[in-house]
Design a protein around this motif. Sequence first.
Motif, PDB file in Angstrom:
ATOM      1  N   UNK A 179       0.827  -1.204   0.000  1.00  0.00           N
ATOM      2  CA  UNK A 179       0.000   0.000   0.000  1.00  0.00           C
ATOM      3  C   UNK A 179       0.863   1.256   0.000  1.00  0.00           C
ATOM      4  N   UNK A 180       2.161   1.089   0.091  1.00  0.00           N
ATOM      5  CA  UNK A 180       3.101   2.213  -0.039  1.00  0.00           C
ATOM      6  C   UNK A 180       3.915   1.962  -1.302  1.00  0.00           C
ATOM      7  N   UNK A 181       3.782   2.799  -2.319  1.00  0.00           N
ATOM      8  CA  UNK A 181       4.516   2.551  -3.567  1.00  0.00           C
ATOM      9  C   UNK A 181       6.015   2.748  -3.367  1.00  0.00           C
ATOM     10  N   UNK A 182       6.803   2.006  -4.119  1.00  0.00           N
ATOM     11  CA  UNK A 182       8.245   2.205  -4.099  1.00  0.00           C
ATOM     12  C   UNK A 182       8.605   3.357  -5.037  1.00  0.00           C
ATOM     13  N   UNK A 183       9.594   4.125  -4.648  1.00  0.00           N
ATOM     14  CA  UNK A 183      10.080   5.199  -5.506  1.00  0.00           C
ATOM     15  C   UNK A 183      10.867   4.589  -6.665  1.00  0.00           C
ATOM     16  N   UNK A 184      10.936   5.295  -7.791  1.00  0.00           N
ATOM     17  CA  UNK A 184      11.648   4.752  -8.959  1.00  0.00           C
ATOM     18  C   UNK A 184      13.044   4.238  -8.644  1.00  0.00           C
ATOM     19  N   UNK A 236       2.388   7.541  -6.604  1.00  0.00           N
ATOM     20  CA  UNK A 236       1.326   8.519  -6.355  1.00  0.00           C
ATOM     21  C   UNK A 236       0.936   8.502  -4.886  1.00  0.00           C
ATOM     22  N   UNK A 237       0.330   9.584  -4.453  1.00  0.00           N
ATOM     23  CA  UNK A 237      -0.226   9.715  -3.111  1.00  0.00           C
ATOM     24  C   UNK A 237      -1.694  10.092  -3.259  1.00  0.00           C
ATOM     25  N   UNK A 238      -2.586   9.271  -2.727  1.00  0.00           N
ATOM     26  CA  UNK A 238      -4.017   9.451  -2.947  1.00  0.00           C
ATOM     27  C   UNK A 238      -4.730  10.145  -1.790  1.00  0.00           C
ATOM     28  N   UNK A 239      -4.031  10.436  -0.705  1.00  0.00           N
ATOM     29  CA  UNK A 239      -4.693  10.954   0.486  1.00  0.00           C
ATOM     30  C   UNK A 239      -4.972  12.450   0.413  1.00  0.00           C
ATOM     31  N   UNK A 240      -5.985  12.860   1.173  1.00  0.00           N
ATOM     32  CA  UNK A 240      -6.341  14.265   1.389  1.00  0.00           C
ATOM     33  C   UNK A 240      -6.560  15.020   0.089  1.00  0.00           C
ATOM     34  N   UNK A 260      -3.318  -1.789  -8.202  1.00  0.00           N
ATOM     35  CA  UNK A 260      -4.337  -2.833  -8.338  1.00  0.00           C
ATOM     36  C   UNK A 260      -5.741  -2.246  -8.178  1.00  0.00           C
ATOM     37  N   UNK A 261      -5.940  -1.506  -7.113  1.00  0.00           N
ATOM     38  CA  UNK A 261      -7.231  -0.873  -6.822  1.00  0.00           C
ATOM     39  C   UNK A 261      -7.013   0.121  -5.696  1.00  0.00           C
ATOM     40  N   UNK A 262      -8.003   0.971  -5.473  1.00  0.00           N
ATOM     41  CA  UNK A 262      -7.937   1.933  -4.376  1.00  0.00           C
ATOM     42  C   UNK A 262      -8.853   1.469  -3.244  1.00  0.00           C
ATOM     43  N   UNK A 263      -8.524   1.892  -2.037  1.00  0.00           N
ATOM     44  CA  UNK A 263      -9.320   1.515  -0.871  1.00  0.00           C
ATOM     45  C   UNK A 263      -9.403   2.710   0.078  1.00  0.00           C
ATOM     46  N   UNK A 264     -10.334   2.652   0.991  1.00  0.00           N
ATOM     47  CA  UNK A 264     -10.443   3.680   2.016  1.00  0.00           C
ATOM     48  C   UNK A 264     -10.029   3.120   3.363  1.00  0.00           C
ATOM     49  N   UNK A 265      -9.166   3.834   4.051  1.00  0.00           N
ATOM     50  CA  UNK A 265      -8.856   3.512   5.443  1.00  0.00           C
ATOM     51  C   UNK A 265      -9.787   4.352   6.315  1.00  0.00           C
ATOM     52  N   UNK A 266     -10.280   3.769   7.392  1.00  0.00           N
ATOM     53  CA  UNK A 266     -11.249   4.451   8.246  1.00  0.00           C
ATOM     54  C   UNK A 266     -10.804   4.380   9.704  1.00  0.00           C
ATOM     55  N   UNK A 267     -11.355   5.280  10.497  1.00  0.00           N
ATOM     56  CA  UNK A 267     -11.162   5.211  11.939  1.00  0.00           C
ATOM     57  C   UNK A 267     -12.366   4.477  12.532  1.00  0.00           C
ATOM     58  N   UNK A 268     -12.107   3.272  13.030  1.00  0.00           N
ATOM     59  CA  UNK A 268     -13.137   2.481  13.692  1.00  0.00           C
ATOM     60  C   UNK A 268     -12.993   2.667  15.195  1.00  0.00           C
ATOM     61  N   UNK A 293      -6.162   5.185  -0.189  1.00  0.00           N
ATOM     62  CA  UNK A 293      -4.871   4.660  -0.630  1.00  0.00           C
ATOM     63  C   UNK A 293      -5.066   3.691  -1.775  1.00  0.00           C
ATOM     64  N   UNK A 294      -3.974   3.189  -2.284  1.00  0.00           N
ATOM     65  CA  UNK A 294      -4.017   2.163  -3.325  1.00  0.00           C
ATOM     66  C   UNK A 294      -3.033   1.067  -2.934  1.00  0.00           C
TER      67      UNK A 294
END
Length: 332
Positions: A75-80, A258-262, A93-101, A273-274
């Motif tokens: 879930x953390x991409x590697x830099x080139x 890429x960074x998908x947050x905020x 692969x796909x995106x997902x949402x992390x939540x505060x439970x 995240x992805x």
Amino acid sequence: MRLGRTTLLGCLFITSVSLGVEITGAGSSAIAPLIQSWAKKYYEETHIEVNYQPVGSGSGIRMVSQRMVDFGASDAPLKPRQLRRKNLFQFPIAAFGAVFAYNLPNADGLKLSTRAVCGIFSGKVKYWDDPAIAEVNPDKKLPHLPILVVVRADKSGTTYTVTSYLVKACKGQLHFRKPSKKPRWGLRNMVAAKGNAGVAAVIQKKSGTIGYVEYTYAVKGGLKVVTLQNRDGYYVKPSLEGFQAALKHVQWGEDFYADLTYQPGPQTWPIVGATWALLPVERKERNKLVAGFFRWGFTKGDGIAKELYYAPLPQEVKEKIENLWKRYIYNY
């Protein structure tokens, strides 16, 4: 997008029946429900078995780097430069949402402002009836109960996604300054558990807890989840639509970094995240099998993804992935 390759899949089917082909993968627990659901359907069609171990993103990177599995998932991409050093290539692969439970009696539908979230994860907000929480929950009788924060014990890509959001939202209020798979939280009121399932289990059992998990684990565990203030100031509930809204603003860089947050938008969920698949460059024959599985997922698995609250990749991103495969796998 032309993802047919009927001849290739037919050949793979014949080979798998006669030789018992198995694809091995390991890594992100966040993406595990999707990969395992895809794998079940894929086996029914091709008799190719996909054996995936949800051991955490850090272990997934290590295992594919040591060539212990056919693909890793992080879930953390590697830099080139990291990809070049390890002789790997990656694609989302796909995106997902992390939540505060959370687990708090008589407090369904709890809202948390950005101020409250930053207070909890900086250690400044220590009790559930703190004014930072109470001010946006005037209809709830919050107990004077210590807040116990549940985090991941392993190197986690979900943690990387959450800390990426926290660094942006909290702007210097935390004990760490950059996203990390295993940060120094600096909290006294904290307990750690392994994997998304482990964090969910702790929250489920212990009152007064709050922690982060991939949304599917919260739904499956019947956990209460926070309504969260997003970047534009709106309070939003986690939803597939909110995860997909974040994808509209993502800038995919070199090697799909890429960074998908905020991300902006009134409906956008702020902690998206992805998961990236990591493959060894030199294993072209094995990579054809891995690409066949993900090609099936990208063409036939979007419905499964949505049922599990994963946001499928946009069509143009899938086309870029196909071009990546042509360069690394089918270039001879």
